[in-house]
Write a protein that holds these residues in place. Structure first.
Motif, PDB file in Angstrom:
ATOM      1  N   TYR A 109       0.807  -1.219   0.000  1.00  0.00           N
ATOM      2  CA  TYR A 109       0.000   0.000   0.000  1.00  0.00           C
ATOM      3  C   TYR A 109       0.842   1.271   0.000  1.00  0.00           C
ATOM      4  O   TYR A 109       0.350   2.347   0.332  1.00  0.00           O
ATOM      5  CB  TYR A 109      -0.976  -0.030   1.179  1.00  0.00           C
ATOM      6  CG  TYR A 109      -2.053  -1.068   0.944  1.00  0.00           C
ATOM      7  CD1 TYR A 109      -3.113  -0.815   0.094  1.00  0.00           C
ATOM      8  CD2 TYR A 109      -1.952  -2.333   1.526  1.00  0.00           C
ATOM      9  CE1 TYR A 109      -4.071  -1.776  -0.161  1.00  0.00           C
ATOM     10  CE2 TYR A 109      -2.912  -3.308   1.272  1.00  0.00           C
ATOM     11  CZ  TYR A 109      -3.976  -3.018   0.423  1.00  0.00           C
ATOM     12  OH  TYR A 109      -4.920  -3.975   0.156  1.00  0.00           O
TER      13      TYR A 109
ATOM     14  N   GLY B  54      -0.739   3.573  -2.444  1.00  0.00           N
ATOM     15  CA  GLY B  54      -1.965   4.098  -1.855  1.00  0.00           C
ATOM     16  C   GLY B  54      -1.680   5.169  -0.837  1.00  0.00           C
ATOM     17  O   GLY B  54      -2.374   6.194  -0.775  1.00  0.00           O
TER      18      GLY B  54
ATOM     19  N   ILE C 102      -9.757   2.832   5.891  1.00  0.00           N
ATOM     20  CA  ILE C 102      -9.845   2.171   4.589  1.00  0.00           C
ATOM     21  C   ILE C 102      -9.542   0.700   4.842  1.00  0.00           C
ATOM     22  O   ILE C 102      -8.531   0.373   5.471  1.00  0.00           O
ATOM     23  CB  ILE C 102      -8.851   2.752   3.564  1.00  0.00           C
ATOM     24  CG1 ILE C 102      -9.280   4.167   3.150  1.00  0.00           C
ATOM     25  CG2 ILE C 102      -8.760   1.855   2.335  1.00  0.00           C
ATOM     26  CD1 ILE C 102      -8.336   4.824   2.160  1.00  0.00           C
TER      27      ILE C 102
ATOM     28  N   HIS D  40      -9.647  -3.380   3.167  1.00  0.00           N
ATOM     29  CA  HIS D  40      -9.789  -4.237   1.991  1.00  0.00           C
ATOM     30  C   HIS D  40      -9.977  -5.695   2.384  1.00  0.00           C
ATOM     31  O   HIS D  40      -9.262  -6.220   3.246  1.00  0.00           O
ATOM     32  CB  HIS D  40      -8.560  -4.116   1.091  1.00  0.00           C
ATOM     33  CG  HIS D  40      -8.534  -5.091  -0.039  1.00  0.00           C
ATOM     34  ND1 HIS D  40      -9.478  -5.085  -1.040  1.00  0.00           N
ATOM     35  CD2 HIS D  40      -7.709  -6.151  -0.301  1.00  0.00           C
ATOM     36  CE1 HIS D  40      -9.224  -6.076  -1.889  1.00  0.00           C
ATOM     37  NE2 HIS D  40      -8.164  -6.735  -1.458  1.00  0.00           N
TER      38      HIS D  40
ATOM     39  N   SER E  28     -13.116  -1.754   0.459  1.00  0.00           N
ATOM     40  CA  SER E  28     -12.824  -2.291  -0.871  1.00  0.00           C
ATOM     41  C   SER E  28     -13.067  -3.790  -0.835  1.00  0.00           C
ATOM     42  O   SER E  28     -12.367  -4.527  -0.122  1.00  0.00           O
ATOM     43  CB  SER E  28     -11.367  -1.995  -1.245  1.00  0.00           C
ATOM     44  OG  SER E  28     -10.914  -2.843  -2.278  1.00  0.00           O
TER      45      SER E  28
ATOM     46  N   GLU F 233      -9.371  -6.273  -6.363  1.00  0.00           N
ATOM     47  CA  GLU F 233      -8.563  -5.232  -5.721  1.00  0.00           C
ATOM     48  C   GLU F 233      -8.719  -3.908  -6.453  1.00  0.00           C
ATOM     49  O   GLU F 233      -7.935  -3.569  -7.338  1.00  0.00           O
ATOM     50  CB  GLU F 233      -7.101  -5.673  -5.654  1.00  0.00           C
ATOM     51  CG  GLU F 233      -6.924  -6.941  -4.826  1.00  0.00           C
ATOM     52  CD  GLU F 233      -5.490  -7.182  -4.405  1.00  0.00           C
ATOM     53  OE1 GLU F 233      -4.660  -6.263  -4.559  1.00  0.00           O
ATOM     54  OE2 GLU F 233      -5.208  -8.286  -3.910  1.00  0.00           O
TER      55      GLU F 233
ATOM     56  N   MET G 115      -8.107  -0.980  -5.408  1.00  0.00           N
ATOM     57  CA  MET G 115      -6.956  -0.108  -5.186  1.00  0.00           C
ATOM     58  C   MET G 115      -5.741  -0.517  -5.997  1.00  0.00           C
ATOM     59  O   MET G 115      -4.717   0.175  -5.997  1.00  0.00           O
ATOM     60  CB  MET G 115      -6.606  -0.054  -3.698  1.00  0.00           C
ATOM     61  CG  MET G 115      -7.575   0.764  -2.875  1.00  0.00           C
ATOM     62  SD  MET G 115      -7.083   0.896  -1.129  1.00  0.00           S
ATOM     63  CE  MET G 115      -7.673  -0.678  -0.502  1.00  0.00           C
TER      64      MET G 115
ATOM     65  N   ARG H 251      -8.266   3.928  -9.645  1.00  0.00           N
ATOM     66  CA  ARG H 251      -7.595   4.309  -8.406  1.00  0.00           C
ATOM     67  C   ARG H 251      -7.885   5.754  -8.046  1.00  0.00           C
ATOM     68  O   ARG H 251      -8.150   6.079  -6.876  1.00  0.00           O
ATOM     69  CB  ARG H 251      -6.082   4.084  -8.529  1.00  0.00           C
ATOM     70  CG  ARG H 251      -5.702   2.631  -8.774  1.00  0.00           C
ATOM     71  CD  ARG H 251      -4.263   2.322  -8.403  1.00  0.00           C
ATOM     72  NE  ARG H 251      -3.272   3.217  -8.960  1.00  0.00           N
ATOM     73  CZ  ARG H 251      -2.670   3.056 -10.135  1.00  0.00           C
ATOM     74  NH1 ARG H 251      -3.016   2.039 -10.927  1.00  0.00           N
ATOM     75  NH2 ARG H 251      -1.745   3.882 -10.542  1.00  0.00           N
TER      76      ARG H 251
ATOM     77  N   PHE I 277     -11.308   6.008  -6.595  1.00  0.00           N
ATOM     78  CA  PHE I 277     -11.350   5.483  -5.228  1.00  0.00           C
ATOM     79  C   PHE I 277     -10.808   6.503  -4.228  1.00  0.00           C
ATOM     80  O   PHE I 277     -11.469   6.831  -3.227  1.00  0.00           O
ATOM     81  CB  PHE I 277     -10.547   4.188  -5.143  1.00  0.00           C
ATOM     82  CG  PHE I 277     -10.531   3.571  -3.771  1.00  0.00           C
ATOM     83  CD1 PHE I 277     -11.480   2.638  -3.414  1.00  0.00           C
ATOM     84  CD2 PHE I 277      -9.554   3.920  -2.851  1.00  0.00           C
ATOM     85  CE1 PHE I 277     -11.482   2.069  -2.141  1.00  0.00           C
ATOM     86  CE2 PHE I 277      -9.545   3.364  -1.574  1.00  0.00           C
ATOM     87  CZ  PHE I 277     -10.506   2.435  -1.217  1.00  0.00           C
ATOM     88  N   TYR I 278      -9.614   7.019  -4.492  1.00  0.00           N
ATOM     89  CA  TYR I 278      -8.989   7.913  -3.515  1.00  0.00           C
ATOM     90  C   TYR I 278      -9.662   9.287  -3.476  1.00  0.00           C
ATOM     91  O   TYR I 278      -9.715   9.917  -2.407  1.00  0.00           O
ATOM     92  CB  TYR I 278      -7.489   8.022  -3.781  1.00  0.00           C
ATOM     93  CG  TYR I 278      -6.761   6.741  -3.470  1.00  0.00           C
ATOM     94  CD1 TYR I 278      -6.662   6.281  -2.164  1.00  0.00           C
ATOM     95  CD2 TYR I 278      -6.199   5.958  -4.483  1.00  0.00           C
ATOM     96  CE1 TYR I 278      -6.016   5.088  -1.868  1.00  0.00           C
ATOM     97  CE2 TYR I 278      -5.562   4.762  -4.198  1.00  0.00           C
ATOM     98  CZ  TYR I 278      -5.472   4.332  -2.887  1.00  0.00           C
ATOM     99  OH  TYR I 278      -4.843   3.139  -2.595  1.00  0.00           O
TER     100      TYR I 278
ATOM    101  N   THR J 231      -2.408   8.805  -9.320  1.00  0.00           N
ATOM    102  CA  THR J 231      -3.570   8.606  -8.495  1.00  0.00           C
ATOM    103  C   THR J 231      -3.681   9.673  -7.420  1.00  0.00           C
ATOM    104  O   THR J 231      -4.545   9.618  -6.595  1.00  0.00           O
ATOM    105  CB  THR J 231      -3.530   7.225  -7.825  1.00  0.00           C
ATOM    106  OG1 THR J 231      -2.308   7.081  -7.078  1.00  0.00           O
ATOM    107  CG2 THR J 231      -3.652   6.119  -8.843  1.00  0.00           C
TER     108      THR J 231
END
Length: 328
Positions: free
Chosen positions: A56, A59, A122, A124, A147, A286, A288, A295, A298-299, A328
């Motif tokens: 991550y 991320g 967050i 997953h 997620s 996935e 992310m 991506r 999502f963010y 991203t």
């Protein structure tokens, strides 16, 4: 807290990331990673089964550019945290509620590090199950983004009775540490070519994950034990009986999901008064780790929810170069 290794060369995370060893109340040693961002708040990132902090890093970079600090953890039995069996290749836990001890250690470390602003979540896959239970039990986050949360495991209807029976019998018969049938001793990402993988449609992000494991093989984890399967099935059943927490939440689900149970996710979000389901057309497990556009969606959604629920003003516009990470 003692310093722990963080493999910056494979993470692509924000500069200055740090990792620490912390201990759960039962003595299990866990690895915690922190990437500091702005003052908008701290995101507790709960990873899925087999995952590890470095996965991550990108991320965390996306969140840092939106003003947020990221804290993540290697759950017991995976990453660089203590493995629970002598056969360190298999994912195992004796009781699913033991993950709540890891959460408690993570929260205590977050307090000790004096990280800025309100807290958000967050989560997953397996982390989504752990996170939902934590929220039900009163974990103080302002809002959450899930997620493909593991609120049910996707098992063909005809095989469900066998999965329950075999996993339930494993502990009394003494083979609870054996691999679940159909899994084995190699990491899914390492063993599965991109063309047939069920995680992402993005070749570059899949290569990113494979490169991490080939460079640092100690991070890898293979299939789950029968005990893990039984505990996961029981936990999903128990969570389904619990009302949604009074916390705003958004859940992302790929239309090509084949690992967790989409029906359980849809049912949960239909009953979540402050919840919203975001279906991502064509995405796999996935979100992310999908392409740049997904991506970014999502963010951006996570940052928007976190600002709205945490009383945070949007950051001023910034200009970025067009690298694969910064996109991203």
């Amino acid at each position: 807290m003692e310093q722990a290794p963080l493999f910056d060369h494979i993470a692509d995370g924000p500069q200055g990331g740090q990792a620490y060893w912390v201990h759960a109340e039962d003595g299990v040693r866990l690895r915690l990673a922190v990437w500091r961002g702005g003052a908008a708040g701290t995101v507790l990132l709960f990873p899925g089964r087999t995952e590890y902090a470095e996965k991550y890093g990108r991320g965390a970079a996306a969140l840092a550019r939106r003003g947020f600090t990221t804290v993540t953890i290697d759950w017991r039995g995976q990453g660089l945290s203590d493995r629970l069996l002598s056969e360190r290749d298999r994912g195992h836990v004796d009781r699913f509620t033991e993950y709540q001890r890891d959460v408690a250690a993570m929260l205590a470390a977050t307090e000790s590090l004096a990280l800025a602003g309100p807290r958000f979540l967050i989560a997953h896959s397996m982390g989504g199950a752990i996170g939902l239970r934590s929220m039900i039990e009163g974990m103080g986050v302002k809002s959450a983004v899930f997620s493909a949360p593991m609120w049910g495991i996707r098992i063909p209807l005809l095989l469900r009775p066998a999965a329950w029976a075999l996993s339930a019998a494993s502990r009394p018969l003494g083979f609870d540490g054996r691999f679940t049938p159909g899994t084995g001793g190699e990491s899914y990402v390492a063993a599965t070519p991109f063309e047939t993988n069920e995680l992402t449609t993005d070749a570059e992000m899949y290569a990113y994950m494979r490169r991490q494991l080939s460079t640092e093989p100690d991070l890898a984890l293979a299939g789950p034990s029968l005990a893990w399967l039984h505990e996961a099935l029981c936990d999903s059943r128990e969570l389904a009986r619990q009302p949604a927490p009074d916390v705003p939440a958004v859940t992302f689900l790929g239309s090509a999901e084949k690992i967790v149970c989409p029906c359980a996710i849809v049912q949960r979000m239909e009953q979540w008064p402050k919840g919203r389901l975001e279906l991502v057309e064509g995405a796999r497990h996935e979100v992310m780790m999908e392409g740049k556009t997904v991506r970014r969606r999502f963010y951006d959604a996570a940052a928007s929810l976190f600002r709205a629920t945490g009383g945070v003003m949007p950051p001023p516009p910034r200009r970025f170069t067009h690298s694969a990470v910064e996109a991203t």
